[in-house]
Design an enzyme around this catalytic site. Sequence first.
Site, PDB file in Angstrom:
ATOM      1  N   LYS A  48       0.808  -1.216   0.000  1.00 29.16           N
ATOM      2  CA  LYS A  48       0.000   0.000   0.000  1.00 29.16           C
ATOM      3  C   LYS A  48       0.844   1.269   0.000  1.00 29.16           C
ATOM      4  O   LYS A  48       0.335   2.349  -0.325  1.00 29.16           O
ATOM      5  CB  LYS A  48      -0.959  -0.017   1.177  1.00 29.16           C
TER       6      LYS A  48
HETATM    7  N1  PMP Z   1      -3.550  -7.996   1.518  1.00 27.40           N
HETATM    8  C1  PMP Z   1      -3.355  -7.062   2.468  1.00 27.40           C
HETATM    9  C2  PMP Z   1      -2.668  -7.456   3.744  1.00 27.40           C
HETATM   10  C3  PMP Z   1      -3.812  -5.754   2.258  1.00 27.40           C
HETATM   11  O1  PMP Z   1      -3.635  -4.818   3.219  1.00 27.40           O
HETATM   12  C4  PMP Z   1      -4.464  -5.443   1.048  1.00 27.40           C
HETATM   13  C5  PMP Z   1      -4.986  -4.051   0.839  1.00 27.40           C
HETATM   14  N2  PMP Z   1      -6.262  -3.849   1.414  1.00 27.40           N
HETATM   15  C6  PMP Z   1      -4.670  -6.457   0.088  1.00 27.40           C
HETATM   16  C7  PMP Z   1      -4.167  -7.716   0.370  1.00 27.40           C
HETATM   17  C8  PMP Z   1      -5.449  -6.225  -1.193  1.00 27.40           C
HETATM   18  O2  PMP Z   1      -4.963  -5.205  -2.003  1.00 27.40           O
HETATM   19  P1  PMP Z   1      -5.920  -4.303  -2.898  1.00 27.40           P
HETATM   20  O3  PMP Z   1      -6.640  -3.343  -1.972  1.00 27.40           O
HETATM   21  O4  PMP Z   1      -5.020  -3.592  -3.837  1.00 27.40           O
HETATM   22  O5  PMP Z   1      -6.905  -5.180  -3.575  1.00 27.40           O
END
Ligand code: PMP
Length: 309
Positions: A48
């Site tokens: 992120k």
């Molecule tokens: N795994 C974790 C630990 C995350 O923090 C996130 C982000 N919410 C994701 C997967 C999924 O990523 P995205 O929001 O880009 O779909």
Amino acid sequence: MEHAGNILPNVLQAVGHTPLIALQRVIPGNGAQIAVKFEAVNPGGSIKDRIAGALIDSAERDGRLRAGGTIVEATAGNTGIALAMAAAVKGYQALFVVPEKMSPDKIAILKAFGASVRIVPEAPRNDPDNYQNIAKRLAEEVPGGCYMGQFEQEANALAHFNTTGPEIWEASGERVAAVVAGAGTGGTITGIGRYLKQKNPDILVIGADPVGSIFTGPVAPFKIEGMGEDYYPATLDMDVVDRWVAVADEEAFAMCRRLAHEEGILAGGSSGAMVHVAVRVAESLPAGSLVVAVAPDTGRNYLSNIFNG
Ligand code: PMP
């Protein structure tokens, strides 16, 4: 200010360019290969970090975020950590709304960066007490508040199209056969998927999905953090995903512990989900095929739950 040699001007410049690491023991029996895109090495500890700068830039450009303002966001933790880190560098305040199932470790890190945190009970997306709706209201109430909108803003998937996707393509020697990612906002899988399909439409884009999440349905509670939803976020392009594979909490957590014990890779529960699915996908491909599993965050975020005992 100009900086001599290799000194980075600030911590945000250390985001991205993460390694692709081959697994040596967690491998399928058919000679296919698995490599992990290890996002834990970002300075905020997760994938992120890549979207925080992009979300802030777009809010500044639109005039929604002004000097000294307050960044407000709904987050499972990692987007908050990334935004809190960027807020410290850029001189903003930060306020996050986090659902109560998220690990205390991530909450502690948010506070360590100086952010304020509201922990709220789980509520369906269309409920006024859903964490996203609460964050939107707070952004209007707080003076100088700006809702960052990771579930809506194009800057989210675009950050992965511009960085994560090209890094995977190049580090794999342009031979990645399949990529496995989860979807919370869907920004990661959408951005990576669009980039890789543009390079080679035959690359399989596989969504790993917690049992209980809507992409493999039916909706029910699950423990994996950061991925899986009870609705379809605007930032997820379903057309880019070739196949969704459901994964149970215990399968994800067992694989997460194996990654630490057998590969020396300390990643989070969602990374365990991705690798669990990557092994299945690799078993169905010819020997020599390369499957890339995105490992979104560090296991240090889960010392008090997944790695406790
Ligand atoms: N795994 C974790 C630990 C995350 O923090 C996130 C982000 N919410 C994701 C997967 C999924 O990523 P995205 O929001 O880009 O779909």
